[in-house]
Motif scaffolding. Structure first.
Motif, short mmCIF file in Angstrom:
data_model
loop_
_atom_site.label_atom_id
_atom_site.label_comp_id
_atom_site.label_asym_id
_atom_site.label_seq_id
_atom_site.Cartn_x
_atom_site.Cartn_y
_atom_site.Cartn_z
N ALA A 16 7.89 1.74 3.62
CA ALA A 16 7.04 1.15 4.65
C ALA A 16 7.79 0.08 5.43
CB ALA A 16 5.77 0.57 4.03
N VAL A 17 8.65 -0.68 4.75
CA VAL A 17 9.48 -1.67 5.44
C VAL A 17 10.44 -0.96 6.40
CG1 VAL A 17 11.16 -3.52 5.15
CG2 VAL A 17 9.29 -3.27 3.50
N LEU A 18 11.02 0.14 5.95
CA LEU A 18 11.93 0.92 6.80
C LEU A 18 11.21 1.41 8.06
CD1 LEU A 18 14.78 2.36 6.99
CD2 LEU A 18 13.64 4.34 5.93
N VAL A 19 10.01 1.96 7.89
CA VAL A 19 9.25 2.46 9.03
C VAL A 19 8.89 1.31 9.97
CG1 VAL A 19 7.09 3.55 9.73
CG2 VAL A 19 8.37 4.47 7.79
N ALA A 20 8.45 0.19 9.41
CA ALA A 20 8.09 -0.95 10.25
C ALA A 20 9.28 -1.45 11.06
CB ALA A 20 7.53 -2.07 9.37
N LEU A 21 10.45 -1.47 10.45
CA LEU A 21 11.66 -1.92 11.14
C LEU A 21 11.95 -1.02 12.34
CD1 LEU A 21 14.21 -3.83 10.95
CD2 LEU A 21 15.31 -1.90 9.79
N GLY A 44 1.19 -2.39 9.50
CA GLY A 44 1.05 -1.47 10.62
C GLY A 44 1.73 -0.13 10.37
N ALA A 45 2.83 -0.14 9.64
CA ALA A 45 3.51 1.11 9.30
C ALA A 45 2.63 1.96 8.38
CB ALA A 45 4.85 0.82 8.64
N TRP A 46 2.01 1.31 7.40
CA TRP A 46 1.09 2.05 6.53
C TRP A 46 -0.06 2.65 7.35
CZ3 TRP A 46 2.46 3.71 2.06
CH2 TRP A 46 3.22 2.95 1.18
N ARG A 47 -0.62 1.87 8.27
CA ARG A 47 -1.73 2.37 9.09
C ARG A 47 -1.28 3.54 9.95
NH1 ARG A 47 -2.72 -3.17 9.81
NH2 ARG A 47 -1.78 -3.09 11.90
N ALA A 48 -0.09 3.45 10.51
CA ALA A 48 0.41 4.53 11.36
C ALA A 48 0.52 5.84 10.61
CB ALA A 48 1.78 4.13 11.95
N ASP A 81 -0.87 8.14 -0.22
CA ASP A 81 -0.30 7.38 0.88
C ASP A 81 1.21 7.55 0.98
OD1 ASP A 81 -2.78 6.44 1.58
OD2 ASP A 81 -2.53 4.47 0.65
N LEU A 82 1.89 7.62 -0.15
CA LEU A 82 3.34 7.86 -0.10
C LEU A 82 3.63 9.23 0.51
CD1 LEU A 82 4.48 6.40 -3.53
CD2 LEU A 82 5.02 5.49 -1.26
N ALA A 83 2.81 10.22 0.18
CA ALA A 83 2.99 11.54 0.78
C ALA A 83 2.76 11.48 2.29
CB ALA A 83 2.04 12.54 0.13
N ARG A 84 1.74 10.72 2.70
CA ARG A 84 1.48 10.58 4.14
C ARG A 84 2.64 9.88 4.84
NH1 ARG A 84 -4.01 8.66 2.03
NH2 ARG A 84 -5.37 10.47 2.29
N LEU A 85 3.18 8.83 4.22
CA LEU A 85 4.25 8.07 4.83
C LEU A 85 5.52 8.90 4.96
CD1 LEU A 85 4.91 5.20 5.89
CD2 LEU A 85 5.72 4.65 3.59
N LEU A 86 5.93 9.57 3.87
CA LEU A 86 7.13 10.41 3.93
C LEU A 86 6.91 11.59 4.87
CD1 LEU A 86 9.83 10.01 2.28
CD2 LEU A 86 7.91 8.64 1.48
N GLY A 87 5.72 12.17 4.82
CA GLY A 87 5.42 13.27 5.73
C GLY A 87 5.44 12.83 7.18
N GLY A 93 7.89 13.16 12.42
CA GLY A 93 8.14 12.34 13.59
C GLY A 93 6.90 11.66 14.15
N SER A 94 5.89 11.45 13.31
CA SER A 94 4.63 10.89 13.82
C SER A 94 4.48 9.38 13.63
CB SER A 94 3.44 11.60 13.15
OG SER A 94 3.42 11.36 11.76
N VAL A 95 5.34 8.75 12.83
CA VAL A 95 5.16 7.32 12.56
C VAL A 95 6.09 6.43 13.38
CG1 VAL A 95 4.26 7.67 10.23
CG2 VAL A 95 6.73 7.42 10.58
N ALA A 96 7.01 7.03 14.11
CA ALA A 96 7.94 6.31 14.97
C ALA A 96 8.50 7.31 15.98
CB ALA A 96 9.05 5.66 14.15
#
Length: 257
Positions: free
Chosen positions: A45-50, A131-135, A161-167, A172-175
């Motif tokens: 989640a930190v990686l995605v937020a960055l 915000g990354a988690w929400r995205a 949630d981990l599956a959603r984040l990695l997925g 390409g949906s979170v950034a």
């Protein structure tokens, strides 16, 4: 997917699983929304937020970040990291100097650097991580503090949630697409191969562990076959559960809907 349920019969502790084709609803779940202590999986989640911050023009990933060991606690005090509690030495060798945020992000994932994680949280802020988690559509995961912050708050995750984040990274949906491609490459370079698959198939994954806790979540990308997402969180379970489930998921990958 009933064979997976049988594989866990008699397993002590709490084991949560989410397994499914990339971009599709999970084909198999077991306690997917149960909260677990996050350990190092929160670093995704930190990686995605960055990267989301970089996509928004709020920071330059190649700009130097001072490498310090002094952090603001969410409780209002200051705290430091213990180098003996870290898995990575390279970031510590730069103490008193600086390093690019992009390099710190890679050390945070590939070698699970705690110091790099806290430096990046200090750079982007915990609201950006939320915000990354929400995205990603997460509903039960919370990054409430930096690593080793003594405040009485826990970072928690769920397998769903981990599956959603990695997925979300893999689709390409979170950034932005280029950022997601870069994040996937960094995750594929992680050195702790908790999700085991035969034949050298590419796996973009992140694991996390503390005493009594062992998690892993990743996207498996078999050559010439549809990718799938596997997230496993275990608390109080014996070693080997994640490896066993990852092999079973591999064997059943063509049955995933």
């Amino acid at each position: 997917m009933s064979f997976l349920e049988g594989a866990l019969d008699g397993t002590p502790g709490l084991v949560s699983v989410s397994l499914g084709r990339l971009g599709a609803p999970p084909a198999y779940t077991r306690s997917p929304d149960a909260p677990h202590y996050a350990a190092s999986t929160m670093k995704v989640a930190v990686l995605v937020a960055l990267h989301r911050a970089a996509d928004a023009g709020l920071l330059d990933l190649d700009a130097p970040v001072p490498v310090v060991n002094d952090f603001a606690s969410v409780g209002g005090s200051r705290y430091t990291c213990d180098p003996g509690y870290d898995n990575e030495d390279e970031v510590w060798r730069r103490l008193g100097s600086s390093a690019p945020a992009r390099w710190l992000a890679r050390r945070m994932i590939v070698r699970s650097s705690n110091l790099a994680t806290n430096l990046l949280i200090g750079l982007i802020g915990l609201p950006a991580v939320a915000g990354a988690w929400r995205a990603a559509g997460a509903t039960g995961s919370v990054t409430a503090r930096g690593i080793e912050d003594p405040v009485d708050l826990d970072n928690t995750v769920t397998a769903a949630d981990l599956a959603r984040l990695l997925g979300g990274i893999a689709t390409g949906s979170v950034a932005e697409p280029a950022s997601c491609t870069e994040m996937l490459d960094v995750l594929a370079a992680q050195e702790d191969l908790a999700i085991e698959v035969p034949g050298g198939a590419r796996v973009a994954q992140k694991s996390g562990w503390v005493t009594g806790v062992r998690h892993a979540a990743g996207v498996v990308l078999p050559a010439g076959e549809p990718p799938y997402v596997l997230a496993v969180c275990t608390t109080g379970a014996p070693d080997g559960v994640i490896a066993r489930l990852s092999r079973l998921a591999w064997d059943a990958r063509k049955e995933l809907l």
